[in-house]
Design a protein around this motif. Structure first.
Motif, PDB file in Angstrom:
ATOM      1  N   ARG A 239      12.175  95.977  13.979  1.00 25.61           N
ATOM      2  CA  ARG A 239      13.017  96.780  13.488  1.00 25.61           C
ATOM      3  C   ARG A 239      14.810  96.518  13.184  1.00 25.61           C
ATOM      4  N   GLU A 240      15.119  96.123  14.255  1.00 25.54           N
ATOM      5  CA  GLU A 240      16.632  95.257  13.688  1.00 25.54           C
ATOM      6  C   GLU A 240      16.609  94.288  12.254  1.00 25.54           C
ATOM      7  N   HIS A 241      15.502  93.958  12.607  1.00 28.04           N
ATOM      8  CA  HIS A 241      15.914  92.626  11.082  1.00 28.04           C
ATOM      9  C   HIS A 241      15.399  93.645   9.938  1.00 28.04           C
ATOM     10  N   PHE A 242      13.489  94.688   9.590  1.00 25.72           N
ATOM     11  CA  PHE A 242      13.579  94.635   9.021  1.00 25.72           C
ATOM     12  C   PHE A 242      12.936  96.376   8.658  1.00 25.72           C
ATOM     13  N   GLY A 243      13.763  96.884   9.980  1.00 28.33           N
ATOM     14  CA  GLY A 243      14.004  98.678   9.311  1.00 28.33           C
ATOM     15  C   GLY A 243      12.662  99.026   9.254  1.00 28.33           C
ATOM     16  N   SER A 244      12.185 100.278   7.888  1.00 26.42           N
ATOM     17  CA  SER A 244      10.949 100.793   8.084  1.00 26.42           C
ATOM     18  C   SER A 244      10.710  99.802   7.179  1.00 26.42           C
TER      19      SER A 244
ATOM     20  N   ALA B 213      17.697 101.927  13.214  1.00 25.49           N
ATOM     21  CA  ALA B 213      18.942 100.783  13.289  1.00 25.49           C
ATOM     22  C   ALA B 213      19.583 101.111  12.365  1.00 25.49           C
ATOM     23  N   ARG B 216      22.528  96.992   8.456  1.00 24.88           N
ATOM     24  CA  ARG B 216      23.310  95.911   7.921  1.00 24.88           C
ATOM     25  C   ARG B 216      23.267  95.281   6.838  1.00 24.88           C
ATOM     26  N   SER B 244      12.477 103.094   0.317  1.00 29.15           N
ATOM     27  CA  SER B 244      13.252 103.189   1.256  1.00 29.15           C
ATOM     28  C   SER B 244      14.400 103.157   1.735  1.00 29.15           C
ATOM     29  N   GLN B 286      18.307  96.059   6.146  1.00 26.84           N
ATOM     30  CA  GLN B 286      18.279  95.582   7.346  1.00 26.84           C
ATOM     31  C   GLN B 286      18.613  94.163   7.230  1.00 26.84           C
ATOM     32  N   ASN B 287      18.258  93.520   6.413  1.00 25.96           N
ATOM     33  CA  ASN B 287      18.417  92.250   5.938  1.00 25.96           C
ATOM     34  C   ASN B 287      19.695  92.237   5.670  1.00 25.96           C
ATOM     35  N   ALA B 294      20.956  91.619  -5.829  1.00 25.70           N
ATOM     36  CA  ALA B 294      19.700  92.491  -6.084  1.00 25.70           C
ATOM     37  C   ALA B 294      19.796  94.180  -6.677  1.00 25.70           C
TER      38      ALA B 294
END
Lengths: 465, 465
Positions: A239-244, B213, B216, B244, B286-287, B294
């Protein structure tokens, strides 16, 4: 009675009224055979107006009604008990509208989930609700039970995917609340009152559903790891890296994989070595590029940190489906291993490892040799804590302990502020549980709402309350 | 009466009971002065038990209650009408728990939204509800009105951000439904019945809220374009590209920017040239890497396709706040341009350009020279369609047409299946509208629920219904 039947036949036509139980036996038994019932008649209205007329006629005769969709419910909500009219929604099977600009579609209650998905797909959109029975279950049933499934993390459950409903009330009037709006604060939230009420407050005849852009990139990984604690840490990291973009995060114990490899056709062990636990992760993004690299980097970091032992990415659409088949077949193949006692538990996500550990210990103390198959939607805190009988034990004797074992497992979940029905609903199976465990004031509010909306008590009586 | 006051003082202590209106005059008038009222007394309980005791005492005396949080509501729901006790929730201001593993926090009703955000932030989490009045409005009020704001696209409104509630019923009993679960299908959805009911069914005293989260990467762009149709196409494109990750998509007409540049301190035109319309877009992922590239590529494509005319990315956190201040100040500065008649409309997203065009034409036909300031949450289909008086016109004469102009604008929204209260609620301001426009069967269901949960009619009477 003959007056009632004549009135019903007058509404739906004689061809859609069945008064001999032999002609609708399949609708009186739940597919696994856990619930069987009977009914005065089966009636199959063609549209909302006919549903409303049927309900009005039944209300005038003070005859109760059980609505039924695809008959796939797991808690008996769709099975009548004798004195009711069984009302099938399956002829309400039109996709009324797909609105690409508003990103919504309006479908009738009898549309199967798979057909709803296909209608969205045809318009280059995604309707993300997805569950094992999607070929047979219907949107009406999905809403009646607030269905969950494997994409709740990213998209929400049936409730969150619905912007509006059309409902027939207990007196036969129609509530038109088929709103396609994302925001509408005009009065009480009736949509969500009917969703999840299992046909006890009214009959959902159509729904306005949210659509989404289809992801441009997707990656699916089958991951071997030591235990649910490692899986929990991995989930936090995901979840930290990719969220939703984390669409699915499913926990699978080795024994479940063993069952599937033993009993399902064409199933293959996805990783070189065996691992005590697995996680099936699916990520999806709109950004077409970079997802697989990011996922590889993420899992590389997780391996370095000692969180995971091995992982394989699906290299093709076919392999993705093979990964998912390993997960989806778990429920089905359990029957080949003898009796199983099931629980649909949820706990706050951080408590999942503790719940599995404590419940396993308690079950094994109660039934030495029992085989614990705890799997499911870890990202939602929703574990299907199923228990197979010990090898060679007597099936009937094992199943005789259903209520006793349920009580033990549900008590552990309750201590962790958990639920005994995360996604399957109450029906008849968990009605006594609800009465015993629900906050008393909340239960009184439910009863007051039921009396207010169904004063005659004719809407799916004996279910939920 | 003196008995009642003695009982109330016995519960909250004499220091928290005010019976002289001079001592709580500020709580009797809505900040813009649109709604003023009176009350028998103001009572300030310290915790849920005291709220429950206050309600029980009032119920026994058959005295009505108006709950109040930060007193920022825009439809008058928090203003008493004379015979009621005004019940302030502001002393219920504890953050009871932040659970990082479950990604939830439990806060009391009187916690301000800003304090709730700060509590999440302190735990390195995000509570994404965000609106102009966040420094003053409270969680209880946010839930009572199902608040929306500027991050609904990615995270949902107050309803979708809440997993559980604690509620005091009209008889003073407490419903403990403070569930932290992501999935729980055990009975009717009482949480969502109380959320958005504006204190007419019970008083929310605490809520379990979802945490996320912290993104980032974040990028914020101020974009100039020709018209709402171009903005709609850009929105579709944004969702295709970023899903999203599109947190905000706000539409701003040039006139709104002119107002802000004229009246707000330190406001600067964000783009080199003037444009008829603007969009403020915020993306978050989050990335950590790649988002700005982008976004640049996306807007480059949009420019090539002729969708947009110019765009600037916020180059610093400070510039981001400056972009947002341009948007957030629109409501506030309108008062410097004379009287304004406001509408909080939503329509299916695809109908936004058509709605703005038709409503503008109708308003100008009715009031030549009126200045139309149609702005807001385009991504939610939610337009604050505000109309400033013609330059030099008589303010009172202009405002005298409030109901007439409302009727014209709301009728246009209704023809497009829209809503006359997207995010502000009903209160007293739109109570007659609700009665006139709601589906009659839905209205009857609302009334039946109200009678069932508040048979004495003492919970915020005259609001909503």
């Amino acid at each position: 009675m003959s007056d009632l039947f004549a009135n019903l036949a007058g509404i739906v036509g004689p061809a859609n009224l069945f008064t001999d139980a032999k002609d609708f036996a399949g609708s009186l038994v739940e597919p696994r055979g856990l619930f069987t019932g009977s009914a005065r008649a089966l009636v199959r209205p063609a549209n909302t107006a006919e549903v409303a007329a049927v309900v009005a006629v039944c209300a005038a005769a003070n005859v109760a009604i059980v609505p039924q969709g695809g008959n796939t419910g797991l808690v008996g909500g769709q099975i009548p008990k004798g004195p009711e009219i069984l009302l099938s929604l399956t002829r309400l099977n039109r996709v009324r509208e797909v609105d690409k600009l508003a990103d919504t579609m309006i479908v009738e209650a009898g549309v199967t989930l798979a057909d709803a998905q296909a209608a969205a797909d045809k318009a280059d959109r995604l309707f993300p609700l997805s569950l094992g029975s999607e070929g047979a279950c219907t949107i009406g049933g999905n809403l009646a039970t607030n269905a969950g499934g494997v994409a709740v993390l990213a998209y929400g459950n049936a409730r969150e995917l619905t912007t509006g409903v059309e409902v027939v009330l207990s007196d036969g009037r129609i509530v038109n609340a088929l709103s396609k709006l994302r925001k509408d604060n005009t009065g009480y939230d009736l949509k969500d009152l009917f969703i999840g009420s299992e046909g006890t407050l009214g009959i959902v005849t159509a729904a306005a559903l949210k659509l989404f852009a289809r992801p441009r990139a997707r990656t699916t990984a089958f991951i071997g790891l030591a235990d649910p604690s490692a899986a929990l840490k991995l989930f936090g990291s995901a979840r930290e890296h990719f969220g939703s973009s984390v669409v699915s995060f499913e926990l699978i114990p080795r024994i479940a994989l063993d069952y599937v490899l033993r009993h399902a056709e064409r199933a293959r062990d996805p990783l070189g070595a065996q691992h005590p636990w697995y996680v099936l992760v699916e990520l999806a993004t709109q950004n077409a590029s970079g997802l697989e690299d990011a996922a590889t980097e993420w899992l590389g970091g997780a391996a370095e940190a000692g969180l995971i032992d091995d992982a394989a990415f699906a290299a093709s659409g076919e392999q993705r489906l093979a990964f998912w088949a390993l997960r989806e077949n778990i429920s089905d193949v359990q029957k080949f291993e003898g009796g199983s006692i099931k629980h649909d538990v949820s706990v706050p996500i951080g408590a999942v490892p503790e719940f599995i550990a404590e419940a396993s210990e308690a079950v094994l103390k109660r039934t030495p040799g029992a085989r614990i198959v705890a799997f499911g939607h870890m990202g939602d805190g929703n574990i299907h804590f199923n228990v197979s009988q010990p090898v060679g034990a007597d099936k009937a004797a094992f199943l005789a302990d259903w209520d006793g074992m349920n009580a033990v497992v549900h008590d552990i979940a309750a201590r962790m502020d958990g639920s005994y029905s995360a996604e399957h609903g109450i029906g008849t199976l968990k009605r006594d549980l609800l009465a015993a465990k629900k906050d008393p004031a909340a239960l009184d509010v439910m009863r007051a709402v039921k009396r207010a909306l169904d004063p005659q008590g004719i809407m799916n009586p004996g279910k939920v309350l």
